[in-house]
Design a protein around this motif. Structure first.
Motif, PDB file in Angstrom:
ATOM      1  N   GLU A   1      31.814  -3.585 -10.921  1.00 27.49           N
ATOM      2  CA  GLU A   1      31.610  -2.539 -11.934  1.00 27.49           C
ATOM      3  C   GLU A   1      30.292  -2.763 -12.660  1.00 27.49           C
ATOM      4  OE1 GLU A   1      32.425   0.929 -13.358  1.00 27.49           O
ATOM      5  OE2 GLU A   1      34.073  -0.073 -12.296  1.00 27.49           O
ATOM      6  N   GLY A   2      29.457  -1.721 -12.678  1.00 32.56           N
ATOM      7  CA  GLY A   2      28.157  -1.806 -13.320  1.00 32.56           C
ATOM      8  C   GLY A   2      27.041  -2.308 -12.422  1.00 32.56           C
ATOM      9  N   HIS A   3      27.402  -2.783 -11.220  1.00 39.72           N
ATOM     10  CA  HIS A   3      26.401  -3.343 -10.306  1.00 39.72           C
ATOM     11  C   HIS A   3      25.780  -2.280  -9.393  1.00 39.72           C
ATOM     12  CE1 HIS A   3      28.395  -7.630 -10.414  1.00 39.72           C
ATOM     13  NE2 HIS A   3      28.305  -7.060 -11.601  1.00 39.72           N
ATOM     14  N   LEU A   4      26.341  -1.070  -9.414  1.00 39.36           N
ATOM     15  CA  LEU A   4      25.953  -0.035  -8.459  1.00 39.36           C
ATOM     16  C   LEU A   4      25.294   1.125  -9.192  1.00 39.36           C
ATOM     17  CD1 LEU A   4      29.352  -0.074  -6.546  1.00 39.36           C
ATOM     18  CD2 LEU A   4      27.349  -1.517  -6.132  1.00 39.36           C
ATOM     19  N   GLN A   5      24.036   1.379  -8.860  1.00 36.87           N
ATOM     20  CA  GLN A   5      23.280   2.428  -9.568  1.00 36.87           C
ATOM     21  C   GLN A   5      23.745   3.818  -9.153  1.00 36.87           C
ATOM     22  OE1 GLN A   5      19.041   1.760 -10.187  1.00 36.87           O
ATOM     23  NE2 GLN A   5      18.651   3.854  -9.496  1.00 36.87           N
ATOM     24  N   HIS A   6      23.728   4.099  -7.875  1.00 43.02           N
ATOM     25  CA  HIS A   6      24.283   5.352  -7.372  1.00 43.02           C
ATOM     26  C   HIS A   6      24.531   5.228  -5.877  1.00 43.02           C
ATOM     27  CE1 HIS A   6      19.883   6.048  -6.779  1.00 43.02           C
ATOM     28  NE2 HIS A   6      20.302   6.582  -5.648  1.00 43.02           N
ATOM     29  N   ILE A   7      25.432   6.058  -5.397  1.00 45.24           N
ATOM     30  CA  ILE A   7      25.787   6.010  -3.980  1.00 45.24           C
ATOM     31  C   ILE A   7      24.708   6.714  -3.153  1.00 45.24           C
ATOM     32  CG2 ILE A   7      27.117   8.164  -3.843  1.00 45.24           C
ATOM     33  CD1 ILE A   7      29.223   6.397  -2.268  1.00 45.24           C
ATOM     34  N   MET A   8      24.430   6.143  -1.976  1.00 41.54           N
ATOM     35  CA  MET A   8      23.460   6.773  -1.083  1.00 41.54           C
ATOM     36  C   MET A   8      24.147   7.423   0.109  1.00 41.54           C
ATOM     37  SD  MET A   8      19.973   5.275   0.615  1.00 41.54           S
ATOM     38  CE  MET A   8      19.067   5.447  -0.928  1.00 41.54           C
ATOM     39  N   LEU A   9      25.101   6.704   0.731  1.00 38.52           N
ATOM     40  CA  LEU A   9      25.779   7.240   1.909  1.00 38.52           C
ATOM     41  C   LEU A   9      27.249   6.853   1.882  1.00 38.52           C
ATOM     42  CD1 LEU A   9      23.109   6.260   4.581  1.00 38.52           C
ATOM     43  CD2 LEU A   9      23.695   8.601   3.925  1.00 38.52           C
ATOM     44  N   TYR A  10      28.108   7.841   2.080  1.00 35.96           N
ATOM     45  CA  TYR A  10      29.531   7.567   2.199  1.00 35.96           C
ATOM     46  C   TYR A  10      29.849   7.082   3.617  1.00 35.96           C
ATOM     47  CZ  TYR A  10      30.298   9.903  -2.265  1.00 35.96           C
ATOM     48  OH  TYR A  10      30.278  10.244  -3.589  1.00 35.96           O
ATOM     49  N   LYS A  11      30.926   6.305   3.717  1.00 35.30           N
ATOM     50  CA  LYS A  11      31.275   5.701   4.997  1.00 35.30           C
ATOM     51  C   LYS A  11      31.459   6.752   6.085  1.00 35.30           C
ATOM     52  CE  LYS A  11      34.563   2.677   7.331  1.00 35.30           C
ATOM     53  NZ  LYS A  11      35.781   1.828   7.211  1.00 35.30           N
ATOM     54  N   GLN A  12      32.120   7.856   5.782  1.00 34.06           N
ATOM     55  CA  GLN A  12      32.347   8.863   6.810  1.00 34.06           C
ATOM     56  C   GLN A  12      31.032   9.456   7.306  1.00 34.06           C
ATOM     57  OE1 GLN A  12      35.393   9.448   8.311  1.00 34.06           O
ATOM     58  NE2 GLN A  12      33.961  10.383   9.758  1.00 34.06           N
ATOM     59  N   GLU A  13      30.071   9.623   6.415  1.00 33.95           N
ATOM     60  CA  GLU A  13      28.746  10.099   6.827  1.00 33.95           C
ATOM     61  C   GLU A  13      28.103   9.100   7.785  1.00 33.95           C
ATOM     62  OE1 GLU A  13      27.232  12.585   2.930  1.00 33.95           O
ATOM     63  OE2 GLU A  13      27.177  10.399   2.831  1.00 33.95           O
ATOM     64  N   ILE A  14      28.277   7.823   7.482  1.00 36.89           N
ATOM     65  CA  ILE A  14      27.721   6.776   8.338  1.00 36.89           C
ATOM     66  C   ILE A  14      28.378   6.821   9.715  1.00 36.89           C
ATOM     67  CG2 ILE A  14      27.426   4.287   8.631  1.00 36.89           C
ATOM     68  CD1 ILE A  14      27.555   4.090   5.523  1.00 36.89           C
ATOM     69  N   LEU A  15      29.697   6.903   9.741  1.00 39.91           N
ATOM     70  CA  LEU A  15      30.418   6.906  11.006  1.00 39.91           C
ATOM     71  C   LEU A  15      30.052   8.112  11.869  1.00 39.91           C
ATOM     72  CD1 LEU A  15      33.981   5.741   9.878  1.00 39.91           C
ATOM     73  CD2 LEU A  15      32.122   4.373  10.842  1.00 39.91           C
ATOM     74  N   ASP A  16      29.888   9.266  11.242  1.00 36.58           N
ATOM     75  CA  ASP A  16      29.478  10.463  11.989  1.00 36.58           C
ATOM     76  C   ASP A  16      28.106  10.265  12.622  1.00 36.58           C
ATOM     77  OD1 ASP A  16      31.836  11.684  11.240  1.00 36.58           O
ATOM     78  OD2 ASP A  16      30.943  12.866   9.626  1.00 36.58           O
ATOM     79  N   CYS A  17      27.213   9.632  11.881  1.00 40.70           N
ATOM     80  CA  CYS A  17      25.861   9.369  12.391  1.00 40.70           C
ATOM     81  C   CYS A  17      25.888   8.354  13.523  1.00 40.70           C
ATOM     82  CB  CYS A  17      24.978   8.877  11.245  1.00 40.70           C
ATOM     83  SG  CYS A  17      23.292   8.477  11.732  1.00 40.70           S
ATOM     84  N   VAL A  18      26.720   7.334  13.384  1.00 42.09           N
ATOM     85  CA  VAL A  18      26.817   6.297  14.419  1.00 42.09           C
ATOM     86  C   VAL A  18      27.277   6.911  15.741  1.00 42.09           C
ATOM     87  CG1 VAL A  18      28.008   4.186  15.107  1.00 42.09           C
ATOM     88  CG2 VAL A  18      27.177   4.433  12.763  1.00 42.09           C
ATOM     89  N   LYS A  19      28.167   7.877  15.688  1.00 43.64           N
ATOM     90  CA  LYS A  19      28.605   8.559  16.910  1.00 43.64           C
ATOM     91  C   LYS A  19      27.433   9.265  17.597  1.00 43.64           C
ATOM     92  CE  LYS A  19      33.442   9.384  15.634  1.00 43.64           C
ATOM     93  NZ  LYS A  19      34.484  10.415  15.364  1.00 43.64           N
ATOM     94  N   LEU A  20      26.547   9.860  16.799  1.00 42.33           N
ATOM     95  CA  LEU A  20      25.370  10.515  17.369  1.00 42.33           C
ATOM     96  C   LEU A  20      24.448   9.502  18.045  1.00 42.33           C
ATOM     97  CD1 LEU A  20      24.447  13.037  14.514  1.00 42.33           C
ATOM     98  CD2 LEU A  20      25.604  13.536  16.671  1.00 42.33           C
TER      99      LEU A  20
END
Length: 216
Positions: A28-47
């Motif tokens: 908590e407090g260590h994360l500035q903002h999210i860049m990529l959600y896991k599902q977005e990553i997994l969809d890209c990995v399939k490509l």
């Protein structure tokens, strides 16, 4: 496949809410903002797996994981190739040019890589992130010299958009990202945050955090 790499905007994105952006309470407090959600990553990995499958039709590549950061990406990429019924062999090595958030400019290479298994083979180096290219600029010539490989290419999940071009390029890139220090999905800061399922930009508090407080 012309949609790769996927371009991630410079502007920070909003979190979708705690149901979609989960992380250990200790962070908590260590994360500035999210860049990529896991599902977005997994969809890209399939490509990426599909592109490799096409390019290596009739070939049986050696998939080399550059530890530790690429481990999550590597496992999901192999699953993508399995789904496409594309065979491969696996190897692992450790190589890093980082201390904290800065590249040292020198490269440490370790692990129990079986060089004799790479002779006269098609090699794909699987990396978590391509920045300066320092690590790969040392690693690729070393493998060429020791193993006399047929070919060697790089598959990187991320590539940072920097002012200066990297010393080495990757044939396969999942995401083009802005110049932030990112963590999660295997990427770390001083061996923390690999356990995040999504990819985040680290905050100042995360950089300054004394990790020994977790191990008492």
């Amino acid at each position: 496949m012309s949609d790769l790499p996927i371009y991630v905007q410079d502007k920070p994105r909003e979190s979708k809410g705690e149901d979609n952006s989960l992380y250990p309470k200790e962070y908590e407090g260590h994360l500035q903002h999210i860049m990529l959600y896991k599902q977005e990553i997994l969809d890209c990995v399939k490509l990426l797996a599909s592109k490799i499958d096409q390019d290596y039709a009739g070939k049986f590549p050696v998939m080399i994981c550059v530890l530790k950061g690429a481990n999550n990406f590597y496992q999901h990429l192999l699953e993508g190739l399995q789904d496409l019924r594309h065979g491969y062999t696996t190897e692992f090595l450790r190589a890093s040019s980082y201390a904290g958030v800065k590249s040292t400019g020198s490269v440490a290479i370790g692990g129990d890589l079986a060089y004799e298994t790479l002779v006269d083979r098609h090699i794909i180096l699987v990396e978590d992130i391509l920045e300066t290219g320092t690590t790969l600029s040392h690693l690729i010539p070393a493998l060429r010299e020791k193993c006399k490989v047929k070919s060697i290419e790089v598959c990187s999940l991320l590539q940072k958009r920097l002012k200066h071009s990297p010393k080495t390029t990757a044939k396969y890139v999942g995401f083009s990202i802005p110049d932030h220090f990112v963590i999660g999905y295997g990427l770390d800061y001083n061996e923390l945050y690999r356990d995040l399922r999504d990819i985040w930009v680290i905050s100042t508090a995360g950089i300054d955090f004394d990790r020994s407080a977790l191990f008492k």
